[in-house]
Design an enzyme around this catalytic site. Structure first.
Site, PDB file in Angstrom:
ATOM      1  N   LYS A 198       7.187  20.730  27.656  1.00  0.00           N
ATOM      2  CA  LYS A 198       8.007  20.608  26.438  1.00  0.00           C
ATOM      3  C   LYS A 198       7.100  20.288  25.253  1.00  0.00           C
ATOM      4  O   LYS A 198       5.973  19.803  25.433  1.00  0.00           O
ATOM      5  CB  LYS A 198       9.063  19.519  26.581  1.00  0.00           C
ATOM      6  CG  LYS A 198       8.538  18.090  26.904  1.00  0.00           C
ATOM      7  CD  LYS A 198       8.099  17.270  25.723  1.00  0.00           C
ATOM      8  CE  LYS A 198       7.648  15.856  26.136  1.00  0.00           C
ATOM      9  NZ  LYS A 198       6.834  15.174  25.115  1.00  0.00           N
ATOM     10  N   GLY A 232       1.112  14.846  25.928  1.00  0.00           N
ATOM     11  CA  GLY A 232       2.401  14.768  25.242  1.00  0.00           C
ATOM     12  C   GLY A 232       3.262  15.987  25.511  1.00  0.00           C
ATOM     13  O   GLY A 232       4.218  16.259  24.786  1.00  0.00           O
ATOM     14  N   LEU A 233       2.931  16.728  26.589  1.00  0.00           N
ATOM     15  CA  LEU A 233       3.669  17.949  26.914  1.00  0.00           C
ATOM     16  C   LEU A 233       4.612  17.743  28.102  1.00  0.00           C
ATOM     17  O   LEU A 233       5.276  18.687  28.541  1.00  0.00           O
ATOM     18  CB  LEU A 233       2.678  19.093  27.216  1.00  0.00           C
ATOM     19  CG  LEU A 233       1.744  19.441  26.041  1.00  0.00           C
ATOM     20  CD1 LEU A 233       0.663  20.429  26.485  1.00  0.00           C
ATOM     21  CD2 LEU A 233       2.543  20.042  24.869  1.00  0.00           C
ATOM     22  N   ASP A 284      11.181  10.541  29.863  1.00  0.00           N
ATOM     23  CA  ASP A 284      11.261  11.988  29.601  1.00  0.00           C
ATOM     24  C   ASP A 284      11.839  12.780  30.768  1.00  0.00           C
ATOM     25  O   ASP A 284      12.163  13.954  30.616  1.00  0.00           O
ATOM     26  CB  ASP A 284       9.853  12.553  29.344  1.00  0.00           C
ATOM     27  CG  ASP A 284       9.388  12.309  27.921  1.00  0.00           C
ATOM     28  OD1 ASP A 284      10.165  11.758  27.123  1.00  0.00           O
ATOM     29  OD2 ASP A 284       8.242  12.690  27.615  1.00  0.00           O
TER      30      ASP A 284
HETATM   31  O1  C5P Z   1       8.969   6.030  30.592  1.00  0.00           O
HETATM   32  P1  C5P Z   1       7.512   6.327  30.635  1.00  0.00           P
HETATM   33  O2  C5P Z   1       6.843   5.775  31.873  1.00  0.00           O
HETATM   34  O3  C5P Z   1       7.195   7.774  30.430  1.00  0.00           O
HETATM   35  O4  C5P Z   1       6.865   5.558  29.387  1.00  0.00           O
HETATM   36  C1  C5P Z   1       5.525   5.176  29.340  1.00  0.00           C
HETATM   37  C2  C5P Z   1       5.353   4.085  28.290  1.00  0.00           C
HETATM   38  O5  C5P Z   1       5.578   4.611  26.989  1.00  0.00           O
HETATM   39  C3  C5P Z   1       6.325   2.931  28.415  1.00  0.00           C
HETATM   40  O6  C5P Z   1       5.844   1.942  29.296  1.00  0.00           O
HETATM   41  C4  C5P Z   1       6.405   2.421  26.989  1.00  0.00           C
HETATM   42  O7  C5P Z   1       5.312   1.578  26.710  1.00  0.00           O
HETATM   43  C5  C5P Z   1       6.231   3.689  26.153  1.00  0.00           C
HETATM   44  N1  C5P Z   1       7.516   4.229  25.678  1.00  0.00           N
HETATM   45  C6  C5P Z   1       8.210   3.568  24.664  1.00  0.00           C
HETATM   46  N2  C5P Z   1       9.406   4.066  24.227  1.00  0.00           N
HETATM   47  C7  C5P Z   1       9.923   5.200  24.741  1.00  0.00           C
HETATM   48  C8  C5P Z   1       9.235   5.909  25.763  1.00  0.00           C
HETATM   49  C9  C5P Z   1       8.030   5.389  26.205  1.00  0.00           C
HETATM   50  O8  C5P Z   1       7.737   2.540  24.175  1.00  0.00           O
HETATM   51  N3  C5P Z   1      11.101   5.637  24.283  1.00  0.00           N
END
Ligand code: C5P
Length: 303
Positions: free
Chosen positions: A8, A98-99, A134
């Site tokens: 994405k 970031g994809l 995501d």
């Molecule tokens: O959910 P995911 O493991 O992909 O997120 C990785 C990190 O990115 C989280 O631990 C958080 O620090 C940050 N994040 C955030 N707000 C979001 C998505 C991700 O702060 N909406």
């Protein structure tokens, strides 16, 4: 069984507020693109196994595919560790870009394991939310608005098809780090812990190119990324790539998600191909791909 896990880009990403759980409240528009990983599932007796053709990609139980297997195994009522499946991952989506590569692999794996082990859709959705902010998007695909952590989803009308040039600088960015950098910048702007600093949001919005250009058939809404300024402050290469894509007549250009990939949108393949050639260098990898609408996504990503 073989499935494709598509990448994405975030056509737009606004940080609306910080949250008590350490996450950030977002307003983002996801868009599927044709670039994809391929996962091959083989049912055979023995311990669960994961292999990847890219040595940089972890293939142990930290990989989201492995964690998806674990969750679906338990959701099906089975005990112990998952078994009797081997997964091979052909990794084509760049890492730390970031994809959404890891998240897309996870969503694809959840769907397949749910079929193998007869897990209900609601449990699949719960597992997706637990695996990452995501991941739920990749159960839907196409053009979608993501609120909350990016996991409260609303399907949008597909954006007009566009060619996409992806430019990967020679470094990756961890999502956690990018949000921490944003916090620091927002803190300096005097609004830490509350709503997103308006000045910061406005600044990165205009630097991201503003509204659609007259006559273009690119997305009919603003493209831009609030994390871009914070990441570019550490990695000025990001801002240079955005400028270079605009100079190559991209309809829009911005960093995707938490970076480090930067995308440019083009109406015509020839323009995209020219930009792809112009931006590639010894230190920057480029990829030419296209947007994928929801019905195509759902057909191609189906298990
Ligand atoms: O959910 P995911 O493991 O992909 O997120 C990785 C990190 O990115 C989280 O631990 C958080 O620090 C940050 N994040 C955030 N707000 C979001 C998505 C991700 O702060 N909406």
């Amino acid at each position: 069984m073989r499935v494709q896990a598509f990448a994405k880009i975030n056509l737009s990403l606004r940080v609306v507020a910080t949250r008590d759980d350490g996450y950030h409240e977002l307003r983002t528009i996801f868009q599927s693109i044709a670039l994809h990983d391929t996962l091959t599932f083989t049912r055979r007796r023995g311990a669960f196994a994961l292999t990847a053709d890219d040595p940089a990609c972890p293939s142990d139980d930290t990989n989201l595919i492995w964690r998806a297997a674990d969750r679906m195994w338990k959701a099906s009522g089975r005990r112990g560790a998952p078994r009797d499946v081997a997964v091979h991952l052909k990794k084509r989506i760049p890492l730390q870009a970031g994809l959404g590569g890891g998240s897309s692999d996870a969503a694809a794996a959840l769907r397949v394991f749910a079929r193998f082990w007869r897990v209900a859709d609601t449990a699949v959705r719960d597992a997706a939310v637990a695996l990452g902010a995501d991941v739920p998007y990749f159960l839907e695909g196409g053009t979608a608005l993501g609120l909350d952590r990016g996991d409260l989803l609303f399907p949008l009308i597909d954006t007009p098809p566009a060619w996409v040039v992806l430019v990967m600088p020679p470094f990756g960015v961890s999502t956690k780090e990018a949000f921490a950098w944003w916090d620091q910048l927002a803190g300096r702007a005097g609004r830490a812990g509350g709503l997103a600093a308006p000045k910061l949001a406005r600044g990165s919005r205009s630097s991201a190119g503003g509204a659609r250009k007259a006559g273009g058939s690119g997305p009919a809404f603003e493209v831009g990324n609030d994390l871009e300024e914070a990441v570019a402050a550490r990695h000025p290469e990001i801002a240079r790539i955005v400028r270079a894509l605009r100079a190559e007549r991209a309809v829009q250009a911005a960093m995707s998600g938490s970076g480090s990939a930067v995308f440019g949108l083009f109406d015509r393949r020839a323009d995209a191909a020219r930009a792809d050639g112009a931006l590639a260098s010894k230190t920057r990898r480029t990829l030419l791909t296209r947007t994928l609408n929801r019905s195509k996504y759902q057909r191609l990503a189906a298990t």
